[in-house]
Write a protein that holds these residues in place. Structure first.
Motif, PDB file in Angstrom:
ATOM      1  N   GLY A   1     -22.894 -44.173  33.985  1.00  0.00           N
ATOM      2  CA  GLY A   1     -22.858 -42.733  33.762  1.00  0.00           C
ATOM      3  C   GLY A   1     -21.567 -42.276  33.111  1.00  0.00           C
ATOM      4  O   GLY A   1     -21.533 -41.303  32.366  1.00  0.00           O
ATOM      5  N   ARG A   2     -20.515 -43.006  33.369  1.00  0.00           N
ATOM      6  CA  ARG A   2     -19.222 -42.636  32.807  1.00  0.00           C
ATOM      7  C   ARG A   2     -19.249 -42.797  31.285  1.00  0.00           C
ATOM      8  O   ARG A   2     -18.824 -41.914  30.554  1.00  0.00           O
ATOM      9  N   GLY A   3     -19.773 -43.919  30.838  1.00  0.00           N
ATOM     10  CA  GLY A   3     -19.910 -44.135  29.399  1.00  0.00           C
ATOM     11  C   GLY A   3     -20.778 -43.051  28.770  1.00  0.00           C
ATOM     12  O   GLY A   3     -20.463 -42.521  27.708  1.00  0.00           O
ATOM     13  N   GLN A   4     -21.865 -42.716  29.456  1.00  0.00           N
ATOM     14  CA  GLN A   4     -22.766 -41.673  28.938  1.00  0.00           C
ATOM     15  C   GLN A   4     -22.051 -40.329  28.844  1.00  0.00           C
ATOM     16  O   GLN A   4     -22.255 -39.568  27.894  1.00  0.00           O
ATOM     17  N   LEU A   5     -21.211 -40.063  29.834  1.00  0.00           N
ATOM     18  CA  LEU A   5     -20.485 -38.796  29.856  1.00  0.00           C
ATOM     19  C   LEU A   5     -19.558 -38.689  28.641  1.00  0.00           C
ATOM     20  O   LEU A   5     -19.515 -37.659  27.960  1.00  0.00           O
ATOM     21  N   PHE A   6     -18.849 -39.772  28.354  1.00  0.00           N
ATOM     22  CA  PHE A   6     -17.987 -39.770  27.170  1.00  0.00           C
ATOM     23  C   PHE A   6     -18.824 -39.633  25.897  1.00  0.00           C
ATOM     24  O   PHE A   6     -18.452 -38.921  24.960  1.00  0.00           O
ATOM     25  N   GLY A   7     -19.950 -40.326  25.878  1.00  0.00           N
ATOM     26  CA  GLY A   7     -20.820 -40.266  24.709  1.00  0.00           C
ATOM     27  C   GLY A   7     -21.307 -38.850  24.455  1.00  0.00           C
ATOM     28  O   GLY A   7     -21.383 -38.392  23.313  1.00  0.00           O
ATOM     29  N   LEU A   8     -21.599 -38.166  25.545  1.00  0.00           N
ATOM     30  CA  LEU A   8     -22.121 -36.801  25.455  1.00  0.00           C
ATOM     31  C   LEU A   8     -21.035 -35.818  25.020  1.00  0.00           C
ATOM     32  O   LEU A   8     -21.214 -35.031  24.080  1.00  0.00           O
ATOM     33  N   LEU A   9     -19.880 -35.879  25.700  1.00  0.00           N
ATOM     34  CA  LEU A   9     -18.801 -34.941  25.389  1.00  0.00           C
ATOM     35  C   LEU A   9     -18.253 -35.178  23.980  1.00  0.00           C
ATOM     36  O   LEU A   9     -17.993 -34.240  23.233  1.00  0.00           O
ATOM     37  N   GLY A  10     -18.102 -36.448  23.637  1.00  0.00           N
ATOM     38  CA  GLY A  10     -17.548 -36.771  22.323  1.00  0.00           C
ATOM     39  C   GLY A  10     -18.586 -36.646  21.226  1.00  0.00           C
ATOM     40  O   GLY A  10     -18.270 -36.327  20.085  1.00  0.00           O
ATOM     41  N   GLY A  11     -19.831 -36.909  21.574  1.00  0.00           N
ATOM     42  CA  GLY A  11     -20.894 -36.874  20.580  1.00  0.00           C
ATOM     43  C   GLY A  11     -21.510 -35.504  20.442  1.00  0.00           C
ATOM     44  O   GLY A  11     -21.190 -34.747  19.533  1.00  0.00           O
ATOM     45  N   ARG A  12     -22.384 -35.151  21.366  1.00  0.00           N
ATOM     46  CA  ARG A  12     -23.100 -33.876  21.295  1.00  0.00           C
ATOM     47  C   ARG A  12     -22.151 -32.686  21.267  1.00  0.00           C
ATOM     48  O   ARG A  12     -22.333 -31.736  20.524  1.00  0.00           O
ATOM     49  N   PHE A  13     -21.097 -32.736  22.106  1.00  0.00           N
ATOM     50  CA  PHE A  13     -20.171 -31.610  22.158  1.00  0.00           C
ATOM     51  C   PHE A  13     -19.044 -31.711  21.132  1.00  0.00           C
ATOM     52  O   PHE A  13     -18.206 -30.819  21.037  1.00  0.00           O
ATOM     53  N   GLY A  14     -19.027 -32.812  20.420  1.00  0.00           N
ATOM     54  CA  GLY A  14     -18.090 -32.952  19.302  1.00  0.00           C
ATOM     55  C   GLY A  14     -16.618 -33.004  19.653  1.00  0.00           C
ATOM     56  O   GLY A  14     -15.767 -32.728  18.812  1.00  0.00           O
ATOM     57  N   LEU A  15     -16.307 -33.384  20.912  1.00  0.00           N
ATOM     58  CA  LEU A  15     -14.897 -33.418  21.314  1.00  0.00           C
ATOM     59  C   LEU A  15     -14.256 -34.756  20.946  1.00  0.00           C
ATOM     60  O   LEU A  15     -13.625 -35.395  21.776  1.00  0.00           O
ATOM     61  N   SER A  16     -14.429 -35.165  19.715  1.00  0.00           N
ATOM     62  CA  SER A  16     -13.868 -36.442  19.305  1.00  0.00           C
ATOM     63  C   SER A  16     -13.559 -36.409  17.811  1.00  0.00           C
ATOM     64  O   SER A  16     -14.308 -35.826  17.034  1.00  0.00           O
ATOM     65  N   ARG A  17     -12.423 -37.041  17.457  1.00  0.00           N
ATOM     66  CA  ARG A  17     -12.074 -37.085  16.033  1.00  0.00           C
ATOM     67  C   ARG A  17     -12.923 -38.124  15.288  1.00  0.00           C
ATOM     68  O   ARG A  17     -12.922 -38.167  14.075  1.00  0.00           O
ATOM     69  N   ARG A  18     -13.575 -39.008  16.064  1.00  0.00           N
ATOM     70  CA  ARG A  18     -14.397 -40.067  15.476  1.00  0.00           C
ATOM     71  C   ARG A  18     -13.632 -40.951  14.507  1.00  0.00           C
ATOM     72  O   ARG A  18     -14.094 -41.265  13.416  1.00  0.00           O
ATOM     73  N   LYS A  19     -12.427 -41.310  14.897  1.00  0.00           N
ATOM     74  CA  LYS A  19     -11.630 -42.218  14.070  1.00  0.00           C
ATOM     75  C   LYS A  19     -11.729 -43.625  14.651  1.00  0.00           C
ATOM     76  O   LYS A  19     -12.019 -43.792  15.837  1.00  0.00           O
ATOM     77  N   ASP A  20     -11.410 -44.609  13.836  1.00  0.00           N
ATOM     78  CA  ASP A  20     -11.407 -45.979  14.336  1.00  0.00           C
ATOM     79  C   ASP A  20     -10.292 -46.153  15.366  1.00  0.00           C
ATOM     80  O   ASP A  20      -9.199 -45.616  15.204  1.00  0.00           O
ATOM     81  N   ILE A  21     -10.585 -46.901  16.376  1.00  0.00           N
ATOM     82  CA  ILE A  21      -9.603 -47.202  17.403  1.00  0.00           C
ATOM     83  C   ILE A  21      -8.577 -48.167  16.776  1.00  0.00           C
ATOM     84  O   ILE A  21      -8.933 -48.992  15.948  1.00  0.00           O
ATOM     85  N   PRO A  22      -7.282 -48.041  17.134  1.00  0.00           N
ATOM     86  CA  PRO A  22      -6.305 -48.953  16.534  1.00  0.00           C
ATOM     87  C   PRO A  22      -6.631 -50.412  16.861  1.00  0.00           C
ATOM     88  O   PRO A  22      -7.197 -50.697  17.919  1.00  0.00           O
ATOM     89  N   LYS A  23      -6.236 -51.270  15.955  1.00  0.00           N
ATOM     90  CA  LYS A  23      -6.574 -52.696  16.105  1.00  0.00           C
ATOM     91  C   LYS A  23      -6.090 -53.293  17.415  1.00  0.00           C
ATOM     92  O   LYS A  23      -6.811 -54.021  18.082  1.00  0.00           O
ATOM     93  N   TRP A  24      -4.844 -52.953  17.785  1.00  0.00           N
ATOM     94  CA  TRP A  24      -4.285 -53.575  19.001  1.00  0.00           C
ATOM     95  C   TRP A  24      -5.077 -53.213  20.249  1.00  0.00           C
ATOM     96  O   TRP A  24      -5.135 -53.969  21.197  1.00  0.00           O
ATOM     97  N   MET A  25      -5.724 -52.049  20.230  1.00  0.00           N
ATOM     98  CA  MET A  25      -6.455 -51.632  21.424  1.00  0.00           C
ATOM     99  C   MET A  25      -7.722 -52.436  21.655  1.00  0.00           C
ATOM    100  O   MET A  25      -8.252 -52.479  22.764  1.00  0.00           O
ATOM    101  N   LYS A  26      -8.233 -53.040  20.585  1.00  0.00           N
ATOM    102  CA  LYS A  26      -9.414 -53.864  20.796  1.00  0.00           C
ATOM    103  C   LYS A  26      -9.082 -55.347  20.800  1.00  0.00           C
ATOM    104  O   LYS A  26      -9.971 -56.184  20.905  1.00  0.00           O
ATOM    105  N   SER A  27      -7.770 -55.652  20.719  1.00  0.00           N
ATOM    106  CA  SER A  27      -7.385 -57.056  20.730  1.00  0.00           C
ATOM    107  C   SER A  27      -7.584 -57.640  22.126  1.00  0.00           C
ATOM    108  O   SER A  27      -7.570 -56.929  23.121  1.00  0.00           O
ATOM    109  N   LYS A  28      -7.755 -58.952  22.160  1.00  0.00           N
ATOM    110  CA  LYS A  28      -8.008 -59.611  23.442  1.00  0.00           C
ATOM    111  C   LYS A  28      -6.837 -59.422  24.391  1.00  0.00           C
ATOM    112  O   LYS A  28      -7.029 -59.161  25.571  1.00  0.00           O
ATOM    113  N   TRP A  29      -5.617 -59.536  23.880  1.00  0.00           N
ATOM    114  CA  TRP A  29      -4.491 -59.458  24.807  1.00  0.00           C
ATOM    115  C   TRP A  29      -4.388 -58.093  25.438  1.00  0.00           C
ATOM    116  O   TRP A  29      -4.052 -57.960  26.609  1.00  0.00           O
TER     117      TRP A  29
END
Ligand code: SF4
Ligand code: SF4
Ligand code: SF4
Lengths: 69, 191
Positions: free
Chosen positions: B55-83
């Motif tokens: 539900g938490r993921g859905q909540l972010f999806g809803l607020l950021g998606g339907r409600f448009g509370l997101s810049r919709r930019k790519d996440i920085p590379k280091w944030m998705k790195s394994k380390w």
């Protein structure tokens, strides 16, 4: 006609995929699956290259590329 | 696309966060978001929880998606790195054990109950309005305060990255997501 036909398809950088499944939820054709909780896989026969999954992917690991059909 | 009952679990997540403002003991219910993903990944070898029920993921999806509370930019590379993802997982669990230790101290009566919610592991917010005494040991309440701190902190981080990047950016470094993926990798022999 022997012209080369190009089609767009989605490609997942599977090593960086976090298997969240956000792409699966938005694909209008049901062309993506999460395989064994590890990564997403695109069914190339179903994918029409619309790009919805790429836009949604929180890790931005999906790329839409042109392929020769 | 057809909506399923589990597409509305964001209501449960939202309710959970709100209940914590009224009675902190509801925080115990959050254990479900801990054990269900683990049980699914261990028994079935999938991230079924993330992929369907979270539900938490859905909540972010809803607020950021339907409600448009997101810049919709790519996440920085280091944030998705394994380390970073694994590092955050380790840090998160270290903090979790500190919380358990504090709970233990209250149970052992070596420390008094602290009626505060700790945000981002640093800021102590007074929260006594949500504590009305309990039939149980104060340790039960200490765990609730601690667990709610964990849940609120992750929500706040998730909201920040939702606004800055894509709606569900939190899912990239969410400790539960990382851990269940890791379990799936080990279980399915890909680690
Ligand atoms: S949305 Fe992106 S990170 Fe998530 S499963 Fe799909 S490809 Fe992987
Ligand atoms: S590009 Fe469109 S059709 Fe292809 S997998 Fe992504 S969402 Fe589905
Ligand atoms: S990664 Fe975390 S927040 Fe995202 S769906 Fe999975 S458990 Fe939920």
């Amino acid at each position: 006609m022997s012209a080369i036909r190009k089609k767009k398809k989605a490609f997942v950088a599977q090593g960086d995929c976090v298997a969240c499944g956000c792409c699966v939820k938005v694909c209008p054709l049901g062309a993506i699956q999460i395989v064994k909780g590890i990564m997403a896989r695109v069914n190339m026969d179903k994918c029409v290259g619309c790009g919805k999954c790429a836009k949604e992917c929180p890790a931005s690991v999906i790329e839409i590329r042109e392929v020769i059909a | 696309m057809k909506k399923h009952w589990y597409d509305y679990l964001w209501i449960v997540s939202l309710t959970y966060l709100i209940l914590g403002f009224f009675n902190i003991l509801f925080a115990w219910l959050g254990l479900f978001c801990f054990f269900i993903p683990l049980i699914i990944s261990v028994t079935k070898g999938t991230k079924g929880y993330c992929n369907r029920y979270c539900g938490r993921g859905q909540l972010f999806g809803l607020l950021g998606g339907r409600f448009g509370l997101s810049r919709r930019k790519d996440i920085p590379k280091w944030m998705k790195s394994k380390w970073f993802r694994y590092g955050f997982l380790v840090f998160f669990f270290a903090m979790f054990f500190v919380m358990l230790w504090n709970t233990y101290l209250v149970f052992a009566e070596a420390q008094d109950l602290r009626q505060a919610v700790t945000l981002l592991w640093t800021f102590k917010l007074p929260w006594q309005w949500a504590y009305h005494g309990t039939l149980f040991h104060p340790g039960v309440a200490q765990f609730a305060f601690g667990f709610y701190s964990v849940m609120l902190t992750s929500t706040v981080l998730g909201l920040i990255t939702m606004v800055l990047f894509k709606p569900r950016s939190w899912c990239v470094y969410c400790p539960m997501g990382t851990m269940t993926q890791l379990i799936c990798k080990v279980r399915n022999g890909k680690a």
